[in-house]
Design an enzyme around this catalytic site. Structure first.
Site, PDB file in Angstrom:
ATOM      1  CE1 TYR A 143      -3.358  -1.580  -0.625  1.00 48.13           C
ATOM      2  CE2 TYR A 143      -4.989  -2.631   0.785  1.00 48.13           C
ATOM      3  CZ  TYR A 143      -4.664  -1.975  -0.389  1.00 48.13           C
ATOM      4  OH  TYR A 143      -5.641  -1.704  -1.325  1.00 48.13           O
ATOM      5  CG  ASN A 172     -12.266  -8.007  -2.006  1.00 52.75           C
ATOM      6  OD1 ASN A 172     -12.588  -7.485  -0.945  1.00 52.75           O
ATOM      7  ND2 ASN A 172     -11.266  -8.850  -2.107  1.00 52.75           N
ATOM      8  CG  ASN A 188      -4.213 -16.129  -7.824  1.00 52.20           C
ATOM      9  OD1 ASN A 188      -3.553 -15.457  -8.606  1.00 52.20           O
ATOM     10  ND2 ASN A 188      -3.789 -16.437  -6.620  1.00 52.20           N
ATOM     11  N   PRO A 270      -8.767 -11.523   6.514  1.00 53.29           N
ATOM     12  CG  PRO A 270      -9.238  -9.302   5.966  1.00 53.29           C
ATOM     13  CD  PRO A 270      -8.315 -10.444   5.622  1.00 53.29           C
TER      14      PRO A 270
END
Ligand code: NAD
Ligand code: UDP
Length: 312
Positions: A143, A172, A188, A270
């Site tokens: 990715y 994000n 999630n 990360p």
């Protein structure tokens, strides 16, 4: 304008299409439905200004369009790691096909790149000048190296062939329509809390991320596309939280009794991430407007409708 959105049936793509349709454009959505779903674009299917093409961008396609927003690529680690070779093909061959199309029809080309190009950053917050710390043989590399090549291809088509490019590095982003099984952290935690399952924090939860609400991001996309700047440009919300803080916030908002459990930290995860958005502020006058609490409320409502709706 006639505008192509690759990955248009996905999370970000479908929100972008909503905005483009509302602005009166003609939109062509191209998707192979790997992580996207028709449900996301259902309301446009009968609209004469909307066209849906089931197509895999690793194969070439001929279309006449004025602008291309190139978003096709699974974004969640579990989905992009499921078939890493396919992820590389999507990022490299797929991006090359879309740049070839832009070159042929002289369309403006917008690449949805990612903060992952900075890898596990040792500069904090990340500015666009930072060249990153990426493990080229790790499990995330299909990715992040894929996106780095996609950026290289964009700049080389620009320099060599005069293709008019725009490159954003997305941090994000969350919001309604993320898949319940998407695997990213916000979806999630929300799905787990709503189902009364334990919230799964990976590692000790001290790693940080900065979360941008989807409507803010899409505003930044459209502003950059229609500006004279080419980027690369960071787009994200600089509000930085540890993953444990995020879990506790969602726990408190949905189900204070929900359990939080700790699972192993994935390889190369990360440790910190926060965008420096000086460039977006100065060049586009853009900055996020939706605070995390408000964005989470809107996202939780959407998940509640879907999860509780499914149970009926
Ligand atoms: P998503 O997984 O919801 O959407 C990706 C879409 O691309 C899906 O509809 C999928 O079916 C489609 N797709 C995947 N491979 C394809 C292929 N080979 N041919 C045709 N269609 C294909 O993810 P998203 O969050 O909407 O992300 C969209 C883009 O933004 C991606 O390029 C991603 O890398 C980038 N991005 C997103 C984030 C984020 O936080 N959401 C962060 C950084 C970068
Ligand atoms: N994460 C977590 N629990 C989950 C899913 C993710 O603790 O159920 C962590 C993950 O290890 C990472 C952070 O949350 O540190 C963000 O993960 P995500 O997959 O959303 O995005 P990315 O790692 O690509 O930024």
């Amino acid at each position: 304008m006639r505008i192509l959105v690759t990955g248009g049936a996905g999370f970000l793509g479908s929100h972008l299409i909503d905005r483009l349709m509302a602005q009166g454009h003609e939109v062509v959505c191209l998707d192979n439905f790997y992580t996207g779903t028709k449900r996301n674009i259902l309301k446009w299917l009968d609209n004469p200004y909307f066209e849906l093409i089931r197509h895999d961008i690793t194969e070439p396609i001929r279309l006449e369009v004025d602008q291309i927003y190139h978003l096709a690529c699974p974004a969640s680690p579990i989905h992009y790691q499921y078939n890493p070779v396919k992820t590389i093909k999507t990022n490299v061959i797929g991006t090359m096909n879309m740049l070839g199309l832009a070159k042929r029809v002289k369309a403006r080309f917008f690449l949805a790149s990612t903060s992952e190009v900075y890898g596990d950053p040792d500069v904090h917050p990340q500015t666009e000048e930072y060249r990153g710390n990426v493990n080229c043989i790790g499990i995330r590399s299909c990715y992040d190296e894929g996106k780095r090549v996609a950026e290289t291809l964009s700049f080389d088509y620009h320099r060599q062939n005069g293709v008019d490019i725009r490159v954003v590095r997305i941090f994000n982003t969350y919001g309604p329509r993320m898949l319940e099984n998407d695997g990213r952290v916000v979806s999630n935690f929300i799905a787990q809390a709503l189902r009364n399952e334990p919230l799964t924090v990976y590692g000790d939860g001290s790693q940080t991320r900065s979360f941008c609400y989807v409507s803010d991001l899409v505003e930044g996309f459209i502003r950059l596309m229609n500006s004279d700047e080419i980027g690369p440009m960071n787009l994200g919300n600089p509000g930085e939280y540890t993953i444990l803080e995020l879990a506790q916030k969602i726990q408190n908002m949905i189900n204070p009794g929900a359990e939080i459990i700790f699972k192993p930290l994935p390889q190369d995860d990360p440790k910190q991430r926060q965008p420096d958005i000086t460039r977006a502020k100065t060049w586009l006058g853009w900055e996020p407007t939706v605070p995390l609490d408000r964005g989470l409320e809107l996202t939780i409502q959407d998940f509640r409708d879907r999860i509780e709706g499914n149970q009926k």
